[in-house]
Enzyme design. Structure first.
Site, PDB file in Angstrom:
ATOM      1  N   GLY A  16       0.794  -1.227   0.000  1.00 25.37           N
ATOM      2  CA  GLY A  16       0.000   0.000   0.000  1.00 25.37           C
ATOM      3  C   GLY A  16       0.826   1.276   0.000  1.00 25.37           C
ATOM      4  CB  SER A  17       4.268   2.173  -1.071  1.00 22.58           C
ATOM      5  OG  SER A  17       4.319   1.868  -2.432  1.00 22.58           O
ATOM      6  CG  ASN A  18       1.505   3.238  -5.678  1.00 20.38           C
ATOM      7  OD1 ASN A  18       1.876   4.209  -6.345  1.00 20.38           O
ATOM      8  ND2 ASN A  18       2.119   2.062  -5.728  1.00 20.38           N
ATOM      9  NE  ARG A  71     -13.189 -11.946 -10.427  1.00 19.48           N
ATOM     10  CZ  ARG A  71     -12.137 -11.483 -11.092  1.00 19.48           C
ATOM     11  NH1 ARG A  71     -11.270 -12.325 -11.608  1.00 19.48           N
ATOM     12  NH2 ARG A  71     -11.952 -10.195 -11.215  1.00 19.48           N
ATOM     13  CG  MET A  96      -2.660  -8.702  -7.127  1.00 15.75           C
ATOM     14  SD  MET A  96      -1.633  -7.863  -8.377  1.00 15.75           S
ATOM     15  CE  MET A  96      -1.076  -9.283  -9.325  1.00 15.75           C
ATOM     16  CG  LEU A  99     -11.799  -3.622 -11.350  1.00 16.30           C
ATOM     17  CD1 LEU A  99     -12.237  -2.189 -11.093  1.00 16.30           C
ATOM     18  CD2 LEU A  99     -12.274  -4.513 -10.231  1.00 16.30           C
ATOM     19  CG  HIS A 114       0.815  -0.844 -15.856  1.00 16.06           C
ATOM     20  ND1 HIS A 114       0.414  -2.127 -15.554  1.00 16.06           N
ATOM     21  CD2 HIS A 114       1.742  -0.952 -16.836  1.00 16.06           C
ATOM     22  CE1 HIS A 114       1.079  -2.970 -16.326  1.00 16.06           C
ATOM     23  NE2 HIS A 114       1.884  -2.286 -17.107  1.00 16.06           N
ATOM     24  CB  THR A 163     -11.150   0.955 -20.787  1.00 20.15           C
ATOM     25  OG1 THR A 163      -9.976   0.276 -21.242  1.00 20.15           O
ATOM     26  CG2 THR A 163     -10.946   2.452 -20.864  1.00 20.15           C
ATOM     27  CD  GLU A 196       4.512   1.809  -9.030  1.00 22.54           C
ATOM     28  OE1 GLU A 196       4.148   1.001  -9.875  1.00 22.54           O
ATOM     29  OE2 GLU A 196       4.455   1.589  -7.807  1.00 22.54           O
TER      30      GLU A 196
HETATM   31  C1  GRF Z   1       2.667  -1.094  -7.692  1.00 22.97           C
HETATM   32  O1  GRF Z   1       3.932  -1.436  -8.167  1.00 22.97           O
HETATM   33  C2  GRF Z   1       1.721  -0.840  -8.819  1.00 22.97           C
HETATM   34  O2  GRF Z   1       2.321  -0.400  -9.977  1.00 22.97           O
HETATM   35  C3  GRF Z   1       1.124  -2.199  -9.064  1.00 22.97           C
HETATM   36  O3  GRF Z   1       1.011  -2.778  -7.788  1.00 22.97           O
HETATM   37  C4  GRF Z   1       2.034  -2.248  -6.948  1.00 22.97           C
HETATM   38  C5  GRF Z   1       1.412  -1.817  -5.650  1.00 22.97           C
HETATM   39  O4  GRF Z   1       2.422  -1.426  -4.732  1.00 22.97           O
HETATM   40  N1  GRF Z   1      -0.136  -2.083  -9.759  1.00 22.97           N
HETATM   41  P1  GRF Z   1       2.017  -0.809  -3.326  1.00 22.97           P
HETATM   42  O5  GRF Z   1       1.183  -1.862  -2.598  1.00 22.97           O
HETATM   43  O6  GRF Z   1       1.255   0.437  -3.571  1.00 22.97           O
HETATM   44  O7  GRF Z   1       3.319  -0.552  -2.621  1.00 22.97           O
END
Ligand code: GRF
Length: 221
Positions: A16-18, A71, A96, A99, A114, A163, A196
């Site tokens: 969850g760093s993003n 699913r 993962m 959608l 991405h 999309t 990112e």
């Molecule tokens: C990121 O590398 C993103 O590009 C991919 O999943 C990863 C999530 O990383 N879709 P984090 O959990 O946000 O650290």
């Protein structure tokens, strides 16, 4: 979290760093979001803890394959949770599962981060790195690993609208990153994360600005 801003739900699966970058940007008032819900498709994802620390409702929503859950039934549960949160915007920050169109089309915007430098033209399969060669557009679940294995020397990050065509939505922001000779996935990912986070917050800010201006430059439907 603030009750002002665009109601947003976030789908994660890991560290969850993003998500943290978004939480921090909201706290700095750099992003006009009201974070309503964080769902993880993995139990024990650290991102859930990050959300709770920020006062955002968070829980795992797992696909119960062992019990034979179809699913479609899982997707319906995810959609119901997102709708219940009141979200207008959904952020895919490591989720993962692909959608289905029924979810993608239920919200004003669905945005993904991405780990590759994707072409502006979603239909293109190659992308020119600035001042460099044309390299393949690495889509799919292992984009960074694939870029390293292909020996192209470049990685990157792209924030794009989602999309039903996987990793082929309109690009909001992107940034290339040169790979170092012999660099492995762990080291490259560590350097890619700040890229990112920057690309994501800028991309989401652009979408919000377009939305708040009352028109949708970045509409997919
Ligand atoms: C990121 O590398 C993103 O590009 C991919 O999943 C990863 C999530 O990383 N879709 P984090 O959990 O946000 O650290």
């Amino acid at each position: 979290m603030s009750s002002e801003g665009i109601a947003t739900a976030v789908l994660i699966s890991g560290s969850g760093s993003n998500l943290q970058a978004v939480i921090d940007a909201v706290a700095r008032r750099d992003l006009p979001l009201d974070l309503r819900l964080v769902l993880s498709n993995r139990a024990g994802a650290f991102g859930l803890e990050r959300a709770r620390r920020a006062g955002v409702a968070a829980r795992a929503e797992l696909w119960d394959r062992r019990a034979g859950e179809l699913r479609g039934a899982y997707d319906a549960r995810v959609l119901a949770a997102l709708r219940e949160s009141g979200a207008e915007l959904v952020l895919l920050l490591g989720w993962m599962h692909v959608l289905p169109a029924a979810i993608v089309e239920s919200f004003a915007g669905v945005i993904n981060i991405h780990p590759a430098y994707l072409p502006e033209d979603p239909a293109a399969d190659f992308v020119s790195v600035p001042g460099g060669p044309e390299i393949p557009a690495f889509r799919g679940a292992h984009a960074l690993r694939d870029a390293i294995a292909a020996g192209v020397g470049w990685a990157g990050a792209t924030c794009h609208l989602v999309t039903p065509a996987v990793d082929r939505g309109p690009v909001l922001t992107r940034e290339p990153m040169r790979l170092r000779p012999g660099e492995g996935e762990t080291d490259a990912l560590e350097r890619l994360h700040p890229v990112e986070h920057r690309v994501l917050t800028e991309g989401v800010a652009r979408w919000c600005a377009s939305r708040n201006a009352g028109f949708s430059t970045f509409s997919t439907h």
